[in-house]
Design a protein around this motif. Structure first.
Motif, PDB file in Angstrom:
ATOM      1  N   LYS A  80     -17.016 -10.971  22.171  1.00  0.00           N
ATOM      2  CA  LYS A  80     -16.619  -9.872  23.072  1.00  0.00           C
ATOM      3  C   LYS A  80     -14.974  -9.262  22.278  1.00  0.00           C
ATOM      4  O   LYS A  80     -14.911  -8.018  22.429  1.00  0.00           O
ATOM      5  CB  LYS A  80     -16.369 -10.057  24.343  1.00  0.00           C
ATOM      6  CG  LYS A  80     -17.517 -10.146  25.103  1.00  0.00           C
ATOM      7  CD  LYS A  80     -17.272 -10.276  26.558  1.00  0.00           C
ATOM      8  CE  LYS A  80     -18.631 -10.356  27.291  1.00  0.00           C
ATOM      9  NZ  LYS A  80     -18.577 -10.838  28.545  1.00  0.00           N
ATOM     10  N   LYS A  81     -14.293 -10.069  21.723  1.00  0.00           N
ATOM     11  CA  LYS A  81     -12.885  -9.446  21.237  1.00  0.00           C
ATOM     12  C   LYS A  81     -13.126  -8.600  19.992  1.00  0.00           C
ATOM     13  O   LYS A  81     -12.177  -8.064  19.577  1.00  0.00           O
ATOM     14  CB  LYS A  81     -12.130 -10.612  21.118  1.00  0.00           C
ATOM     15  CG  LYS A  81     -11.679 -11.150  22.382  1.00  0.00           C
ATOM     16  CD  LYS A  81      -9.971 -12.029  22.071  1.00  0.00           C
ATOM     17  CE  LYS A  81      -9.733 -12.330  23.696  1.00  0.00           C
ATOM     18  NZ  LYS A  81      -8.978 -13.401  23.463  1.00  0.00           N
ATOM     19  N   LEU A  82     -14.397  -8.762  19.420  1.00  0.00           N
ATOM     20  CA  LEU A  82     -14.693  -7.806  18.084  1.00  0.00           C
ATOM     21  C   LEU A  82     -14.989  -6.303  18.775  1.00  0.00           C
ATOM     22  O   LEU A  82     -15.524  -5.418  17.930  1.00  0.00           O
ATOM     23  CB  LEU A  82     -15.877  -8.380  17.624  1.00  0.00           C
ATOM     24  CG  LEU A  82     -15.667  -9.311  16.394  1.00  0.00           C
ATOM     25  CD1 LEU A  82     -16.772 -10.082  15.918  1.00  0.00           C
ATOM     26  CD2 LEU A  82     -14.541  -8.884  15.361  1.00  0.00           C
ATOM     27  N   LEU A  83     -14.460  -6.019  19.759  1.00  0.00           N
ATOM     28  CA  LEU A  83     -14.572  -4.498  20.471  1.00  0.00           C
ATOM     29  C   LEU A  83     -14.274  -3.536  19.515  1.00  0.00           C
ATOM     30  O   LEU A  83     -13.081  -3.691  18.472  1.00  0.00           O
ATOM     31  CB  LEU A  83     -13.674  -4.521  21.554  1.00  0.00           C
ATOM     32  CG  LEU A  83     -13.717  -2.972  21.975  1.00  0.00           C
ATOM     33  CD1 LEU A  83     -15.010  -2.895  22.830  1.00  0.00           C
ATOM     34  CD2 LEU A  83     -12.523  -2.937  23.059  1.00  0.00           C
ATOM     35  N   LEU A 135      -6.831  -1.576  25.106  1.00  0.00           N
ATOM     36  CA  LEU A 135      -7.272  -2.776  25.511  1.00  0.00           C
ATOM     37  C   LEU A 135      -7.144  -3.847  24.418  1.00  0.00           C
ATOM     38  O   LEU A 135      -6.609  -4.873  24.549  1.00  0.00           O
ATOM     39  CB  LEU A 135      -8.701  -2.570  25.746  1.00  0.00           C
ATOM     40  CG  LEU A 135      -9.540  -3.738  26.503  1.00  0.00           C
ATOM     41  CD1 LEU A 135      -8.951  -4.384  27.476  1.00  0.00           C
ATOM     42  CD2 LEU A 135     -11.187  -3.387  26.753  1.00  0.00           C
ATOM     43  N   VAL A 136      -7.609  -3.516  23.221  1.00  0.00           N
ATOM     44  CA  VAL A 136      -7.119  -4.346  22.125  1.00  0.00           C
ATOM     45  C   VAL A 136      -5.998  -4.701  21.747  1.00  0.00           C
ATOM     46  O   VAL A 136      -5.661  -5.932  21.537  1.00  0.00           O
ATOM     47  CB  VAL A 136      -8.113  -3.770  20.767  1.00  0.00           C
ATOM     48  CG1 VAL A 136      -7.637  -4.575  19.392  1.00  0.00           C
ATOM     49  CG2 VAL A 136      -9.357  -3.763  20.627  1.00  0.00           C
ATOM     50  N   GLU A 137      -4.985  -4.016  22.007  1.00  0.00           N
ATOM     51  CA  GLU A 137      -3.511  -4.416  21.953  1.00  0.00           C
ATOM     52  C   GLU A 137      -3.156  -5.260  23.052  1.00  0.00           C
ATOM     53  O   GLU A 137      -2.472  -6.351  22.768  1.00  0.00           O
ATOM     54  CB  GLU A 137      -2.716  -3.190  22.075  1.00  0.00           C
ATOM     55  CG  GLU A 137      -1.268  -3.268  21.716  1.00  0.00           C
ATOM     56  CD  GLU A 137      -0.628  -2.047  21.327  1.00  0.00           C
ATOM     57  OE1 GLU A 137      -0.894  -1.863  20.011  1.00  0.00           O
ATOM     58  OE2 GLU A 137       0.019  -1.479  21.767  1.00  0.00           O
ATOM     59  N   SER A 138      -3.797  -5.056  24.254  1.00  0.00           N
ATOM     60  CA  SER A 138      -3.403  -6.332  25.341  1.00  0.00           C
ATOM     61  C   SER A 138      -4.085  -7.525  25.068  1.00  0.00           C
ATOM     62  O   SER A 138      -3.660  -8.586  25.660  1.00  0.00           O
ATOM     63  CB  SER A 138      -4.022  -5.562  26.715  1.00  0.00           C
ATOM     64  OG  SER A 138      -5.303  -5.798  26.672  1.00  0.00           O
ATOM     65  N   TRP A 139      -5.043  -7.849  23.950  1.00  0.00           N
ATOM     66  CA  TRP A 139      -5.499  -8.784  23.681  1.00  0.00           C
ATOM     67  C   TRP A 139      -4.823  -9.601  22.507  1.00  0.00           C
ATOM     68  O   TRP A 139      -5.219 -10.718  22.029  1.00  0.00           O
ATOM     69  CB  TRP A 139      -7.229  -8.497  23.275  1.00  0.00           C
ATOM     70  CG  TRP A 139      -7.933  -8.575  24.269  1.00  0.00           C
ATOM     71  CD1 TRP A 139      -7.762  -8.517  25.531  1.00  0.00           C
ATOM     72  CD2 TRP A 139      -9.139  -7.795  24.234  1.00  0.00           C
ATOM     73  NE1 TRP A 139      -8.887  -8.020  26.416  1.00  0.00           N
ATOM     74  CE2 TRP A 139      -9.675  -7.784  25.544  1.00  0.00           C
ATOM     75  CE3 TRP A 139     -10.144  -7.598  23.186  1.00  0.00           C
ATOM     76  CZ2 TRP A 139     -11.150  -7.241  26.034  1.00  0.00           C
ATOM     77  CZ3 TRP A 139     -11.405  -6.911  23.670  1.00  0.00           C
ATOM     78  CH2 TRP A 139     -11.811  -6.851  24.815  1.00  0.00           C
TER      79      TRP A 139
END
Ligand code: CTP
Ligand code: MG
Length: 232
Positions: free
Chosen positions: A214-217, A227-231
């Protein structure tokens, strides 16, 4: 023209092509998406850095936005990414960008993995999973996620069919291929290809699926970037 890096990459078995040449229209910033800022560095830096540090990877080619080959090489140098063999100008479509990068791959390469710069949070575990089917005789492997929503085919705002979700998955990148098969796939018409696996399928290649992440958004909009920055 390919810009050669000053890197000391030795030719190896596993090459990664980073498709980073898109303009990022939907992100809507003043530069190509690969150079959007993610956690204080360009988006491209994230996957580049992770691939450089991954022991499974021998060499990297970047398909850069046309005119951004030099900044891409500088970025690779800043990251001490010595596996980066070349940064080439991408083409009008993703497939053409990948084709330009593929042209830089050494004849001796065994495996070519293609990744989108737009999916910065690349975990080494995905690469490990992808290599398993290739060792078992498959031509390619792609990471997939199950589709959670009910899918419907619509025309002019009206539903005319609900699609059976059972057999459907969403494909991500990185996607891994046997080098000769990928070359054969890219020697043909690239029209309408939204990923590399579809081209391999067209030449009869057998493509396996492995668990995606899922993190490969894929960063498409400003919301995705946040969102990716928050991860991170
Ligand atoms: N890509 C590429 N060359 C192109 C188009 C896309 O290398 N001519 C790459 C992008 O850089 C991205 C990946 O393919 O890493 C997936 O494309 P997408 O998310 O659609 O990025 P863009 O095309 O840049 O975005 P947009 O469609 O919003 O313009
Ligand atoms: Mg696009």
């Amino acid at each position: 023209m390919a810009q050669r890096s000053g890197g000391s990459a030795e030719v190896g078995a596993t090459w990664v092509l980073i498709a980073a040449a898109g303009s990022g229209e939907r992100l809507g910033i003043d530069r190509p998406k690969a150079f959007a800022v993610l956690g204080e560095r360009p988006l491209l830096a994230e996957s580049l850095d992770r691939l450089e540090r991954c022991e499974l990877v021998d060499a990297i080619v970047v398909a850069a936005p046309p005119g951004w080959e030099e900044p891409s090489i500088l970025l690779a140098e800043e990251l001490a990414a010595s596996k980066v063999v070349a940064c080439v100008a991408g083409g009008a479509t993703r497939a053409e960008s990948v084709a330009a990068a593929l042209a830089e791959v050494d004849e001796q390469a065994l495996v070519v993995i293609v990744h989108d710069a737009a999916r910065p949070l690349l975990d080494e575990a995905v690469l490990e999973r992808l290599l398993v089917p290739l060792a078992e005789g498959f031509d390619g492997a792609v990471p997939v996620l199950a589709v959670a929503d009910t899918l419907k085919r619509v025309r002019d705002g009206v539903v005319f069919e609900t699609v059976d979700r059972e057999a459907l998955v969403a494909a991500q990148t990185p996607q891994a291929f046997l080098a000769p098969t990928l070359r054969r796939a890219f020697a043909r018409d690239l029209e309408g290809a939204t990923d590399c696996a579809s081209l391999v399928e067209r030449v009869g290649g057998r493509v396996a699926v492995v668990d995606g992440d899922k993190k490969l958004l894929k960063v498409t909009t400003a919301d995705d970037l946040a969102l990716v920055e928050s991860w991170l």
